[in-house]
Scaffold this motif. Structure first.
Motif, PDB file in Angstrom:
ATOM      1  N   PHE A  44      12.210  -0.051  -7.426  1.00 35.23           N
ATOM      2  CA  PHE A  44      10.907  -0.394  -6.865  1.00 35.23           C
ATOM      3  C   PHE A  44      10.037   0.848  -6.646  1.00 35.23           C
ATOM      4  O   PHE A  44       9.011   0.769  -5.987  1.00 35.23           O
ATOM      5  CB  PHE A  44      11.078  -1.088  -5.503  1.00 35.23           C
ATOM      6  CG  PHE A  44      11.618  -2.490  -5.557  1.00 35.23           C
ATOM      7  CD1 PHE A  44      10.847  -3.537  -6.030  1.00 35.23           C
ATOM      8  CD2 PHE A  44      12.889  -2.771  -5.078  1.00 35.23           C
ATOM      9  CE1 PHE A  44      11.327  -4.844  -6.046  1.00 35.23           C
ATOM     10  CE2 PHE A  44      13.385  -4.068  -5.079  1.00 35.23           C
ATOM     11  CZ  PHE A  44      12.604  -5.111  -5.568  1.00 35.23           C
ATOM     12  N   SER A  45      10.423   2.012  -7.176  1.00 32.22           N
ATOM     13  CA  SER A  45       9.754   3.272  -6.825  1.00 32.22           C
ATOM     14  C   SER A  45       8.245   3.245  -7.074  1.00 32.22           C
ATOM     15  O   SER A  45       7.476   3.746  -6.255  1.00 32.22           O
ATOM     16  CB  SER A  45      10.406   4.454  -7.535  1.00 32.22           C
ATOM     17  OG  SER A  45      10.394   4.285  -8.931  1.00 32.22           O
ATOM     18  N   GLU A  48       6.625   1.004  -4.415  1.00 30.11           N
ATOM     19  CA  GLU A  48       6.706   1.525  -3.052  1.00 30.11           C
ATOM     20  C   GLU A  48       5.548   2.450  -2.693  1.00 30.11           C
ATOM     21  O   GLU A  48       5.374   2.792  -1.527  1.00 30.11           O
ATOM     22  CB  GLU A  48       8.052   2.207  -2.832  1.00 30.11           C
ATOM     23  CG  GLU A  48       9.182   1.199  -2.732  1.00 30.11           C
ATOM     24  CD  GLU A  48      10.564   1.822  -2.734  1.00 30.11           C
ATOM     25  OE1 GLU A  48      10.741   2.917  -3.311  1.00 30.11           O
ATOM     26  OE2 GLU A  48      11.470   1.192  -2.170  1.00 30.11           O
ATOM     27  N   GLU A  49       4.740   2.815  -3.661  1.00 33.01           N
ATOM     28  CA  GLU A  49       3.526   3.577  -3.354  1.00 33.01           C
ATOM     29  C   GLU A  49       2.555   2.704  -2.552  1.00 33.01           C
ATOM     30  O   GLU A  49       1.771   3.208  -1.754  1.00 33.01           O
ATOM     31  CB  GLU A  49       2.867   4.052  -4.654  1.00 33.01           C
ATOM     32  CG  GLU A  49       1.629   4.875  -4.442  1.00 33.01           C
ATOM     33  CD  GLU A  49       1.002   5.358  -5.745  1.00 33.01           C
ATOM     34  OE1 GLU A  49      -0.194   5.687  -5.720  1.00 33.01           O
ATOM     35  OE2 GLU A  49       1.699   5.394  -6.778  1.00 33.01           O
ATOM     36  N   TYR A  50       2.596   1.395  -2.756  1.00 28.53           N
ATOM     37  CA  TYR A  50       1.670   0.461  -2.127  1.00 28.53           C
ATOM     38  C   TYR A  50       2.345  -0.522  -1.166  1.00 28.53           C
ATOM     39  O   TYR A  50       1.699  -1.092  -0.303  1.00 28.53           O
ATOM     40  CB  TYR A  50       0.958  -0.373  -3.197  1.00 28.53           C
ATOM     41  CG  TYR A  50       0.178   0.468  -4.160  1.00 28.53           C
ATOM     42  CD1 TYR A  50      -1.126   0.869  -3.870  1.00 28.53           C
ATOM     43  CD2 TYR A  50       0.725   0.877  -5.368  1.00 28.53           C
ATOM     44  CE1 TYR A  50      -1.854   1.643  -4.752  1.00 28.53           C
ATOM     45  CE2 TYR A  50       0.006   1.659  -6.262  1.00 28.53           C
ATOM     46  CZ  TYR A  50      -1.279   2.039  -5.951  1.00 28.53           C
ATOM     47  OH  TYR A  50      -1.993   2.812  -6.826  1.00 28.53           O
ATOM     48  N   TRP A  51       3.630  -0.777  -1.381  1.00 23.83           N
ATOM     49  CA  TRP A  51       4.354  -1.797  -0.636  1.00 23.83           C
ATOM     50  C   TRP A  51       5.665  -1.225  -0.092  1.00 23.83           C
ATOM     51  O   TRP A  51       6.360  -0.509  -0.801  1.00 23.83           O
ATOM     52  CB  TRP A  51       4.704  -2.981  -1.545  1.00 23.83           C
ATOM     53  CG  TRP A  51       3.543  -3.741  -2.085  1.00 23.83           C
ATOM     54  CD1 TRP A  51       2.836  -3.465  -3.220  1.00 23.83           C
ATOM     55  CD2 TRP A  51       2.963  -4.909  -1.537  1.00 23.83           C
ATOM     56  NE1 TRP A  51       1.861  -4.393  -3.403  1.00 23.83           N
ATOM     57  CE2 TRP A  51       1.909  -5.305  -2.377  1.00 23.83           C
ATOM     58  CE3 TRP A  51       3.238  -5.682  -0.402  1.00 23.83           C
ATOM     59  CZ2 TRP A  51       1.129  -6.429  -2.130  1.00 23.83           C
ATOM     60  CZ3 TRP A  51       2.455  -6.800  -0.155  1.00 23.83           C
ATOM     61  CH2 TRP A  51       1.408  -7.162  -1.012  1.00 23.83           C
ATOM     62  N   ASP A  52       6.009  -1.576   1.148  1.00 25.54           N
ATOM     63  CA  ASP A  52       7.324  -1.271   1.705  1.00 25.54           C
ATOM     64  C   ASP A  52       8.201  -2.489   1.442  1.00 25.54           C
ATOM     65  O   ASP A  52       7.896  -3.590   1.919  1.00 25.54           O
ATOM     66  CB  ASP A  52       7.239  -0.997   3.211  1.00 25.54           C
ATOM     67  CG  ASP A  52       6.438   0.256   3.524  1.00 25.54           C
ATOM     68  OD1 ASP A  52       6.502   1.221   2.736  1.00 25.54           O
ATOM     69  OD2 ASP A  52       5.744   0.268   4.565  1.00 25.54           O
ATOM     70  N   ILE A  53       9.260  -2.304   0.687  1.00 27.15           N
ATOM     71  CA  ILE A  53      10.140  -3.409   0.314  1.00 27.15           C
ATOM     72  C   ILE A  53      11.040  -3.732   1.493  1.00 27.15           C
ATOM     73  O   ILE A  53      11.762  -2.858   1.989  1.00 27.15           O
ATOM     74  CB  ILE A  53      10.986  -3.062  -0.931  1.00 27.15           C
ATOM     75  CG1 ILE A  53      10.101  -2.543  -2.076  1.00 27.15           C
ATOM     76  CG2 ILE A  53      11.823  -4.265  -1.359  1.00 27.15           C
ATOM     77  CD1 ILE A  53       8.969  -3.439  -2.481  1.00 27.15           C
ATOM     78  N   ALA A  69       7.740  -7.970   0.986  1.00 28.08           N
ATOM     79  CA  ALA A  69       7.238  -6.603   1.077  1.00 28.08           C
ATOM     80  C   ALA A  69       6.052  -6.550   2.035  1.00 28.08           C
ATOM     81  O   ALA A  69       5.367  -7.551   2.243  1.00 28.08           O
ATOM     82  CB  ALA A  69       6.831  -6.102  -0.309  1.00 28.08           C
ATOM     83  N   ASN A  72       1.325  -1.166   2.516  1.00 26.51           N
ATOM     84  CA  ASN A  72       1.225   0.050   3.325  1.00 26.51           C
ATOM     85  C   ASN A  72      -0.090   0.794   3.085  1.00 26.51           C
ATOM     86  O   ASN A  72      -0.254   1.916   3.526  1.00 26.51           O
ATOM     87  CB  ASN A  72       2.438   0.964   3.112  1.00 26.51           C
ATOM     88  CG  ASN A  72       2.610   1.394   1.679  1.00 26.51           C
ATOM     89  OD1 ASN A  72       1.659   1.451   0.908  1.00 26.51           O
ATOM     90  ND2 ASN A  72       3.841   1.698   1.300  1.00 26.51           N
TER      91      ASN A  72
END
Length: 146
Positions: A44-45, A48-53, A69, A72
């Motif tokens: 998910f890297s 993860e720039e936009y969303w916290d899983i 998610a 963020n």
């Protein structure tokens, strides 16, 4: 005295029945949670720039992959490509994870959101050795409420 013993037996029977119901239903929840552990963890890297899983799960009966998610950033992409690969890097399946525009645009940073995708059939999962999530081209963004 006999009446008290009967009441005690009824109470124990009811407690046992409730225990089996609770453990039975929670057991299936634990079984679903363990399903994801049997397969490679998605990369998910990029997401993860936009969303916290928070979590992800497979629902093979509905042939769905679900990700929970939290955005963020104030603006987040809504669609993501998810691709399942075999050991040689050949695509087993590829679909899109979609978050609902109405739900996300009414949310605040940190509010959990549900994204859904199709998943491979369960019988295909033995082939899967890696999973990659990338931003879907032209997915469009959602601006959050805050």
């Amino acid at each position: 005295m006999t009446k008290q013993i009967n009441q005690l037996c009824q109470s124990l029977l009811l407690a046992t029945l409730v225990t089996f119901i609770v453990l039975g239903s929670s057991g299936s929840v634990f079984a679903q949670a363990k399903v994801a552990d049997k397969y490679p963890k998605p990369d998910f890297s990029e997401m993860e720039e936009y969303w916290d899983i928070v979590e992800y799960e497979y629902d093979f009966e509905a042939r769905q992959f679900i990700v929970i998610a939290k955005p963020n950033k104030k603006t987040v992409p809504l669609w993501w490509s998810i691709t399942w690969y075999d050991s040689k890097g050949v695509v087993v399946e590829a679909f899109s994870i979609k978050f609902d525009l109405g739900s996300v645009s009414g949310a605040k940073i940190g509010d959990p959101q549900r994204g859904k995708s199709y998943s491979p059939f369960k019988r295909q999962m033995s082939e899967v050795k890696s999973i990659k999530v990338t931003e879907h081209p032209g997915s469009g963004d959602a601006k959050l409420a805050n």
